[in-house]
Design an enzyme around this catalytic site. Structure first.
Site, PDB file in Angstrom:
ATOM      1  N   CYS A 116       0.918  22.839  13.423  1.00 39.57           N
ATOM      2  CA  CYS A 116       0.455  21.476  13.656  1.00 39.57           C
ATOM      3  C   CYS A 116       1.539  20.713  14.402  1.00 39.57           C
ATOM      4  O   CYS A 116       2.715  20.830  14.091  1.00 39.57           O
ATOM      5  CB  CYS A 116       0.141  20.824  12.312  1.00 39.57           C
ATOM      6  SG  CYS A 116      -0.097  19.047  12.415  1.00 39.57           S
ATOM      7  N   GLN A 240       7.659   8.032   1.917  1.00 41.44           N
ATOM      8  CA  GLN A 240       7.241   7.890   3.312  1.00 41.44           C
ATOM      9  C   GLN A 240       7.251   9.243   4.006  1.00 41.44           C
ATOM     10  O   GLN A 240       8.223   9.991   3.863  1.00 41.44           O
ATOM     11  CB  GLN A 240       8.176   6.925   4.041  1.00 41.44           C
ATOM     12  CG  GLN A 240       7.962   5.474   3.673  1.00 41.44           C
ATOM     13  CD  GLN A 240       6.688   4.882   4.259  1.00 41.44           C
ATOM     14  OE1 GLN A 240       5.900   5.559   4.928  1.00 41.44           O
ATOM     15  NE2 GLN A 240       6.467   3.615   3.994  1.00 41.44           N
ATOM     16  N   GLU A 290       5.692  -0.518 -10.571  1.00 37.06           N
ATOM     17  CA  GLU A 290       4.971   0.603  -9.955  1.00 37.06           C
ATOM     18  C   GLU A 290       3.996   1.186 -10.979  1.00 37.06           C
ATOM     19  O   GLU A 290       4.307   1.287 -12.160  1.00 37.06           O
ATOM     20  CB  GLU A 290       6.013   1.656  -9.517  1.00 37.06           C
ATOM     21  CG  GLU A 290       5.495   3.051  -9.245  1.00 37.06           C
ATOM     22  CD  GLU A 290       4.485   3.137  -8.099  1.00 37.06           C
ATOM     23  OE1 GLU A 290       4.729   2.530  -7.043  1.00 37.06           O
ATOM     24  OE2 GLU A 290       3.458   3.808  -8.294  1.00 37.06           O
ATOM     25  N   CYS A 365       1.013  -0.682   5.484  1.00 35.61           N
ATOM     26  CA  CYS A 365       0.508   0.412   6.326  1.00 35.61           C
ATOM     27  C   CYS A 365      -0.957   0.154   6.661  1.00 35.61           C
ATOM     28  O   CYS A 365      -1.637   1.005   7.209  1.00 35.61           O
ATOM     29  CB  CYS A 365       0.689   1.759   5.626  1.00 35.61           C
ATOM     30  SG  CYS A 365      -0.121   1.849   4.039  1.00 35.61           S
TER      31      CYS A 365
HETATM   32  N1  SAH Z   1       7.818   1.060  -1.750  1.00 33.74           N
HETATM   33  C1  SAH Z   1       7.644   2.460  -1.942  1.00 33.74           C
HETATM   34  C2  SAH Z   1       6.203   2.896  -2.213  1.00 33.74           C
HETATM   35  C3  SAH Z   1       5.150   2.349  -1.309  1.00 33.74           C
HETATM   36  S1  SAH Z   1       3.567   3.146  -1.404  1.00 33.74           S
HETATM   37  C4  SAH Z   1       8.237   3.245  -0.787  1.00 33.74           C
HETATM   38  O1  SAH Z   1       8.545   2.674   0.235  1.00 33.74           O
HETATM   39  O2  SAH Z   1       8.400   4.459  -0.916  1.00 33.74           O
HETATM   40  C5  SAH Z   1       2.676   2.149  -2.495  1.00 33.74           C
HETATM   41  C6  SAH Z   1       2.984   2.387  -3.952  1.00 33.74           C
HETATM   42  O3  SAH Z   1       2.167   1.484  -4.704  1.00 33.74           O
HETATM   43  C7  SAH Z   1       2.653   3.799  -4.457  1.00 33.74           C
HETATM   44  O4  SAH Z   1       3.802   4.325  -5.089  1.00 33.74           O
HETATM   45  C8  SAH Z   1       1.530   3.569  -5.491  1.00 33.74           C
HETATM   46  O5  SAH Z   1       1.606   4.439  -6.599  1.00 33.74           O
HETATM   47  C9  SAH Z   1       1.772   2.134  -5.901  1.00 33.74           C
HETATM   48  N2  SAH Z   1       0.617   1.405  -6.407  1.00 33.74           N
HETATM   49  C10 SAH Z   1      -0.679   1.520  -6.040  1.00 33.74           C
HETATM   50  N3  SAH Z   1      -1.431   0.600  -6.657  1.00 33.74           N
HETATM   51  C11 SAH Z   1      -0.597  -0.122  -7.449  1.00 33.74           C
HETATM   52  C12 SAH Z   1      -0.774  -1.212  -8.330  1.00 33.74           C
HETATM   53  N4  SAH Z   1      -1.976  -1.751  -8.517  1.00 33.74           N
HETATM   54  N5  SAH Z   1       0.301  -1.715  -8.965  1.00 33.74           N
HETATM   55  C13 SAH Z   1       1.526  -1.178  -8.779  1.00 33.74           C
HETATM   56  N6  SAH Z   1       1.764  -0.131  -7.948  1.00 33.74           N
HETATM   57  C14 SAH Z   1       0.718   0.388  -7.298  1.00 33.74           C
END
Ligand code: SAH
Length: 410
Positions: A116, A240, A290, A365
């Site tokens: 890919c 990411q 989280e 995103c």
């Molecule tokens: N800031 C982190 C993760 C971003 S992705 C980074 O940059 O790596 C978004 C995250 O939100 C995921 O880990 C997902 O599990 C979490 N998430 C999804 N819905 C949520 C909610 N209702 N409350 C808290 N976290 C949540």
């Protein structure tokens, strides 16, 4: 935000959607860079010259978000190929051969993929080895219709900075005959693999990973380095997929937070704690929230591993947690938020106001949901000051952005 602006925004969303069909997404070269790109559908812009992809994404963001604030020029990649550090392959059986690849969009028709253009090349190579090993080990791939067979998917994660590699074998049942020999042979073929995990997913579901896991070799997670901090990543935690661009994005997010060492910072939707941990050295205190339990476990270890002691993590829904904070009369100077593509909620944004946050750094995103949420922020007294755009997904239509909002003077 005025009604006029919101009407403009609605038009912008519609136009972006309409334009998409007319845009030259399909092959502009004589032959595509990928023999299965049409069937797979994952890389809508693969055959568009990279400069054009960047221009197109910039225009789309300008249309969608330009009525809120300045949209800064998109940050592209030097090498826009093989950037994905997470590779997933569905395993199946076709004409007497083991195949691995992806399901054709909205179907369960398995398209074989051997190489890919956007995935990590080493990971594709390991998947190829596993494909070839199945026959000699008499391991059958899982058949969704009959429910027979063992191996459903393989997921590989590689730490680009550390070179650690995790192989996750997703099986339909916990019974894995001759697993020790299998692990031995796989490690012999690829000594660079640092951990192998068996994940059991017996359900008739479209989710790739199940709840249960056994570590077959190594520590069951990999580590990677971003912005000078080391992060532990387990199979089910979000990380990411493009670490080269993620590093630039996180640097910007922390810069926009404007920290001086005195601030209380809330890192909402914090995953394994990346942004909060990077910010913690410049803040008085950080609170991470989280929903995913595994990610919170990783986050706690990550704080320890990086010797950060002014950060606490809570496993909770971000909206529920923030609303409770506000009810308790707690305050936060800065809110960093990085929700999934579906965006945040009005209740969460109301709680941001109630904890008297002066600044909000919104990593997104999903530009459409960002636009929706910026409107709510505007209504509640927060001014968008700028949006920075990162090409986190070359060849793919998605875009990552970070927006800065400040509380308007009352
Ligand atoms: N800031 C982190 C993760 C971003 S992705 C980074 O940059 O790596 C978004 C995250 O939100 C995921 O880990 C997902 O599990 C979490 N998430 C999804 N819905 C949520 C909610 N209702 N409350 C808290 N976290 C949540």
């Amino acid at each position: 935000m005025t009604d006029k602006n919101s009407a403009k925004e609605r038009t912008a969303i519609k136009r972006t959607g309409n334009n998409r069909k007319k845009e030259p997404e399909q092959a502009e070269r004589n032959s595509s860079l990928c023999p299965v790109s049409k069937l797979c559908g994952g890389c809508q812009y693969l055959d568009m010259p990279y400069e054009r992809q960047l221009k197109l994404k910039q225009q789309q963001m300008q249309k969608l978000l330009g009525s809120f604030c300045k949209v800064y020029p998109i940050a592209g990649m030097e090498n826009p190929f093989h950037y994905r550090n997470k590779v997933h392959a569905v395993f199946g059986w076709k004409k007497g051969e083991v195949v691995s690849g992806v399901y054709q969009e909205n179907t369960h028709n398995l398209i074989p993929v051997e190489r890919c253009m956007i995935e990590d090349e080493k990971s594709d190579e390991i998947i190829g080895t596993i494909r070839n090993m199945l026959k000699s080990f008499k391991i059958r791939t899982y058949d969704e219709d009959s429910g027979y067979g063992l191996l459903r998917h393989v997921l590989i994660r590689r730490g680009f900075a550390t070179n650690e590699i995790m192989v996750v074998l997703i099986t339909a049942s916990p019974v894995f005959p001759s697993k020790n020999h299998f692990v031995q042979a796989l490690r012999k073929a690829h000594p660079e693999i640092t951990t192998i995990v068996q994940n059991i997913n017996g359900r008739g579901t479209s989710m790739v990973l199940g709840e249960k896991e056994h570590i077959l070799y190594g520590k069951g997670a990999i580590e990677d380095i971003l912005c000078g901090c080391r992060f532990r990543i387990s199979s089910r935690s979000f990380y990411q997929v493009n670490p080269v661009q993620a590093e630039k994005l996180y640097d910007k997010a922390v810069e926009l937070a404007g920290l001086t060492g005195k601030e209380v910072v809330l890192d909402a939707y914090c995953g394994i704690g990346t942004i909060g941990i990077i910010a913690a050295r410049k803040a008085k205190q950080v609170i991470g929230v989280e929903l995913n339990r595994d990610a919170v476990r990783d986050a706690i270890q990550n704080a320890k591993g990086n010797r950060i002691s002014n950060i606490r993590f809570y496993c909770n829904d971000a909206t529920r947690f923030m609303s409770q904070m506000a009810k308790d009369g707690a305050e936060a100077d800065v809110v960093l938020m990085d929700p999934p593509r579906a965006g945040s909620t009005e209740e969460f944004i109301r709680a941001v106001k109630a904890v008297r946050a002066k600044r909000v750094v919104y990593v997104s995103c999903g530009p459409e949901t960002l636009a929706r949420d910026l409107k709510v922020f505007g209504k509640l007294g927060y001014q968008a000051c700028g949006v920075w755009v990162y090409d986190m997904f070359p060849a793919v239509r998605h875009v990552e952005t970070v927006a800065l909002l400040t509380r308007k003077a009352q």
